[in-house]
Structures are given as structure tokens and as C-alpha cells.
Design a protein around this motif. Sequence first.
Motif, PDB file in Angstrom:
ATOM      1  N   ALA A 115       0.954  -1.397   0.150  1.00  0.00           N
ATOM      2  CA  ALA A 115      -0.094  -0.268   0.033  1.00  0.00           C
ATOM      3  C   ALA A 115       0.572   1.605  -0.218  1.00  0.00           C
ATOM      4  O   ALA A 115       0.346   2.846  -0.048  1.00  0.00           O
ATOM      5  N   GLY A 116       2.322   0.955  -0.026  1.00  0.00           N
ATOM      6  CA  GLY A 116       2.961   1.936   0.011  1.00  0.00           C
ATOM      7  C   GLY A 116       3.402   3.029   1.701  1.00  0.00           C
ATOM      8  O   GLY A 116       3.829   3.558   0.878  1.00  0.00           O
ATOM      9  N   PHE A 117       3.222   2.201   2.485  1.00  0.00           N
ATOM     10  CA  PHE A 117       3.315   2.911   3.075  1.00  0.00           C
ATOM     11  C   PHE A 117       5.479   2.043   3.931  1.00  0.00           C
ATOM     12  O   PHE A 117       5.530   0.830   4.324  1.00  0.00           O
ATOM     13  N   THR A 118       5.962   3.549   4.182  1.00  0.00           N
ATOM     14  CA  THR A 118       7.834   2.764   3.749  1.00  0.00           C
ATOM     15  C   THR A 118       7.500   4.095   4.825  1.00  0.00           C
ATOM     16  O   THR A 118       7.030   5.485   4.634  1.00  0.00           O
ATOM     17  N   PRO A 119       9.361   3.573   6.288  1.00  0.00           N
ATOM     18  CA  PRO A 119       9.363   2.556   6.400  1.00  0.00           C
ATOM     19  C   PRO A 119       8.082   1.958   7.011  1.00  0.00           C
ATOM     20  O   PRO A 119       7.355   2.322   7.556  1.00  0.00           O
ATOM     21  N   VAL A 120       7.936   0.770   6.749  1.00  0.00           N
ATOM     22  CA  VAL A 120       7.115  -0.095   7.063  1.00  0.00           C
ATOM     23  C   VAL A 120       6.854  -0.266   8.818  1.00  0.00           C
ATOM     24  O   VAL A 120       5.941  -0.221   9.030  1.00  0.00           O
ATOM     25  N   SER A 121       8.392  -0.155   9.043  1.00  0.00           N
ATOM     26  CA  SER A 121       9.223  -0.186  10.771  1.00  0.00           C
ATOM     27  C   SER A 121       7.699   1.048  10.918  1.00  0.00           C
ATOM     28  O   SER A 121       7.855   1.406  12.615  1.00  0.00           O
ATOM     29  N   ASP A 122       7.260   2.112  10.881  1.00  0.00           N
ATOM     30  CA  ASP A 122       6.568   3.505  11.593  1.00  0.00           C
ATOM     31  C   ASP A 122       5.718   3.283  11.180  1.00  0.00           C
ATOM     32  O   ASP A 122       4.766   4.071  12.041  1.00  0.00           O
ATOM     33  N   TYR A 123       4.847   1.967  11.023  1.00  0.00           N
ATOM     34  CA  TYR A 123       3.271   1.252  10.992  1.00  0.00           C
ATOM     35  C   TYR A 123       3.073   0.732  11.882  1.00  0.00           C
ATOM     36  O   TYR A 123       4.057  -0.499  11.552  1.00  0.00           O
ATOM     37  N   ASP A 124       1.245   0.572  12.781  1.00  0.00           N
ATOM     38  CA  ASP A 124       0.339   0.297  12.618  1.00  0.00           C
ATOM     39  C   ASP A 124      -0.283  -0.616  11.693  1.00  0.00           C
ATOM     40  O   ASP A 124      -0.877   0.306  10.703  1.00  0.00           O
ATOM     41  N   LEU A 125      -1.419  -1.857  11.532  1.00  0.00           N
ATOM     42  CA  LEU A 125      -1.838  -1.868  11.016  1.00  0.00           C
ATOM     43  C   LEU A 125      -3.379  -2.451  11.643  1.00  0.00           C
ATOM     44  O   LEU A 125      -3.401  -3.163  12.207  1.00  0.00           O
ATOM     45  N   GLN A 126      -4.219  -1.587  11.758  1.00  0.00           N
ATOM     46  CA  GLN A 126      -5.588  -2.009  12.326  1.00  0.00           C
ATOM     47  C   GLN A 126      -6.632  -2.252  10.860  1.00  0.00           C
ATOM     48  O   GLN A 126      -6.839  -1.579  10.002  1.00  0.00           O
ATOM     49  N   ARG A 127      -7.446  -3.595  11.196  1.00  0.00           N
ATOM     50  CA  ARG A 127      -8.688  -3.614  10.923  1.00  0.00           C
ATOM     51  C   ARG A 127     -10.137  -3.371  11.272  1.00  0.00           C
ATOM     52  O   ARG A 127      -9.518  -3.303  12.038  1.00  0.00           O
ATOM     53  N   ASP A 128     -10.149  -2.386  10.379  1.00  0.00           N
ATOM     54  CA  ASP A 128     -11.745  -1.539  10.388  1.00  0.00           C
ATOM     55  C   ASP A 128     -12.419  -2.064  11.088  1.00  0.00           C
ATOM     56  O   ASP A 128     -13.172  -1.466  12.335  1.00  0.00           O
ATOM     57  N   ASN A 129     -12.407  -3.878  10.836  1.00  0.00           N
ATOM     58  CA  ASN A 129     -14.138  -4.147  11.313  1.00  0.00           C
ATOM     59  C   ASN A 129     -13.219  -5.117  12.325  1.00  0.00           C
ATOM     60  O   ASN A 129     -12.717  -5.627  12.859  1.00  0.00           O
ATOM     61  N   GLY A 130     -13.979  -4.163  13.828  1.00  0.00           N
ATOM     62  CA  GLY A 130     -13.442  -5.222  15.100  1.00  0.00           C
ATOM     63  C   GLY A 130     -11.891  -3.803  15.681  1.00  0.00           C
ATOM     64  O   GLY A 130     -11.596  -4.144  16.902  1.00  0.00           O
ATOM     65  N   ASN A 131     -11.870  -2.974  14.567  1.00  0.00           N
ATOM     66  CA  ASN A 131     -10.425  -2.512  15.026  1.00  0.00           C
ATOM     67  C   ASN A 131      -9.546  -2.725  15.962  1.00  0.00           C
ATOM     68  O   ASN A 131      -8.498  -2.439  16.811  1.00  0.00           O
ATOM     69  N   LYS A 132      -9.006  -4.371  15.722  1.00  0.00           N
ATOM     70  CA  LYS A 132      -7.990  -5.320  16.024  1.00  0.00           C
ATOM     71  C   LYS A 132      -6.404  -4.492  15.728  1.00  0.00           C
ATOM     72  O   LYS A 132      -7.037  -4.321  14.221  1.00  0.00           O
ATOM     73  N   ILE A 133      -5.932  -3.682  16.104  1.00  0.00           N
ATOM     74  CA  ILE A 133      -4.896  -3.674  16.050  1.00  0.00           C
ATOM     75  C   ILE A 133      -3.332  -4.431  15.386  1.00  0.00           C
ATOM     76  O   ILE A 133      -3.327  -5.532  16.619  1.00  0.00           O
ATOM     77  N   PHE A 134      -2.587  -4.495  14.545  1.00  0.00           N
ATOM     78  CA  PHE A 134      -1.757  -6.007  14.562  1.00  0.00           C
ATOM     79  C   PHE A 134      -0.332  -4.806  14.197  1.00  0.00           C
ATOM     80  O   PHE A 134      -0.046  -3.730  13.461  1.00  0.00           O
ATOM     81  N   SER A 135       0.305  -5.341  15.382  1.00  0.00           N
ATOM     82  CA  SER A 135       1.718  -4.325  15.041  1.00  0.00           C
ATOM     83  C   SER A 135       3.384  -5.515  15.078  1.00  0.00           C
ATOM     84  O   SER A 135       4.168  -4.676  14.635  1.00  0.00           O
ATOM     85  N   ASP A 136       2.757  -7.098  15.169  1.00  0.00           N
ATOM     86  CA  ASP A 136       3.624  -7.357  14.658  1.00  0.00           C
ATOM     87  C   ASP A 136       3.958  -7.811  13.233  1.00  0.00           C
ATOM     88  O   ASP A 136       3.164  -7.878  12.318  1.00  0.00           O
ATOM     89  N   LEU A 137       4.914  -7.318  12.488  1.00  0.00           N
ATOM     90  CA  LEU A 137       5.369  -7.007  11.364  1.00  0.00           C
ATOM     91  C   LEU A 137       5.045  -8.542  10.554  1.00  0.00           C
ATOM     92  O   LEU A 137       4.616  -8.456   9.588  1.00  0.00           O
ATOM     93  N   ASN A 138       5.549  -9.518  11.528  1.00  0.00           N
ATOM     94  CA  ASN A 138       5.527 -11.005  10.562  1.00  0.00           C
ATOM     95  C   ASN A 138       4.056 -11.876  11.006  1.00  0.00           C
ATOM     96  O   ASN A 138       4.179 -12.666  10.303  1.00  0.00           O
ATOM     97  N   GLU A 139       3.480 -11.405  11.098  1.00  0.00           N
ATOM     98  CA  GLU A 139       2.170 -12.086  11.624  1.00  0.00           C
ATOM     99  C   GLU A 139       0.904 -12.122   9.754  1.00  0.00           C
ATOM    100  O   GLU A 139       1.336 -10.775   9.426  1.00  0.00           O
ATOM    101  N   GLU A 140       0.597 -13.140   9.667  1.00  0.00           N
ATOM    102  CA  GLU A 140      -0.041 -13.569   8.636  1.00  0.00           C
ATOM    103  C   GLU A 140      -1.163 -13.388   9.408  1.00  0.00           C
ATOM    104  O   GLU A 140      -1.213 -13.449  10.424  1.00  0.00           O
ATOM    105  N   ILE A 141      -2.210 -12.577   8.172  1.00  0.00           N
ATOM    106  CA  ILE A 141      -3.362 -12.375   8.822  1.00  0.00           C
ATOM    107  C   ILE A 141      -4.658 -13.303   7.220  1.00  0.00           C
ATOM    108  O   ILE A 141      -4.516 -12.419   6.495  1.00  0.00           O
ATOM    109  N   PRO A 142      -5.554 -13.209   7.700  1.00  0.00           N
ATOM    110  CA  PRO A 142      -6.570 -13.924   6.498  1.00  0.00           C
ATOM    111  C   PRO A 142      -6.775 -12.412   6.487  1.00  0.00           C
ATOM    112  O   PRO A 142      -7.578 -11.469   7.068  1.00  0.00           O
ATOM    113  N   ILE A 143      -7.076 -12.306   4.309  1.00  0.00           N
ATOM    114  CA  ILE A 143      -7.328 -11.341   4.291  1.00  0.00           C
ATOM    115  C   ILE A 143      -8.715 -11.840   3.378  1.00  0.00           C
ATOM    116  O   ILE A 143      -9.081 -12.566   2.068  1.00  0.00           O
ATOM    117  N   HIS A 144      -9.810 -11.499   4.103  1.00  0.00           N
ATOM    118  CA  HIS A 144     -11.406 -11.540   3.379  1.00  0.00           C
ATOM    119  C   HIS A 144     -12.205 -10.378   2.357  1.00  0.00           C
ATOM    120  O   HIS A 144     -11.649  -9.135   2.000  1.00  0.00           O
TER     121      HIS A 144
END
Length: 75
Positions: free
Chosen positions: A30-59
Motif C-alpha cells: 500500500a506504499g507505507f514505508t518504512p513499514v516499521s513506522d506503522y501499525d495495521l488496524q482491521r477496521d471491522n473490530g478495530n483490531k491492531i496488528f503491530s507484529d510485522l511478521n504476523e500473517e492475517i487472513p484477507i477477506h
Amino acid sequence: MDKSTTYYVNGEKQTTSDKKLKVETILSNAGFTPVSDYDLQRDNGNKIFSDLNEEIPIHDGEKFTALFKGTTPVS
């Protein structure tokens, strides 16, 4: 043939043929670099992923928000 899955990061359309993606890959694609400067939030449920190596299912149609975690310069 693999079905393509469409998802969104900060409103920008992304596609993948993978069932799971690493947080790092989602942010990088998505063009966010360096990726270490960002967390990713799943909008449905507001779950925040801060582990860059975590694999998450994509729907299909899923929405994410990239959250800047550094300090914002003040002028």
C-alpha cells in the motif's frame, strides 16, 4: 485458477491472490514505508496488528487503516 481478493488500506484498493498476507506485506504493497513506522488496524473490530511478521487472513472487501506510530513534526 485462483480468485483475486480485493481489500483496502486507507481507502486505496489492493488485490491479492493469497489467502493470508503478512502485516509487513500489506503495508508495503500500500506504499507505507518504512513499514516499521506503522501499525495495521482491521477496521471491522478495530483490531491492531503491530507484529510485522504476523500473517492475517484477507477477506474480499476488507478494510484496513495504516496507523503512523512515530512522532509528527511540529513547526
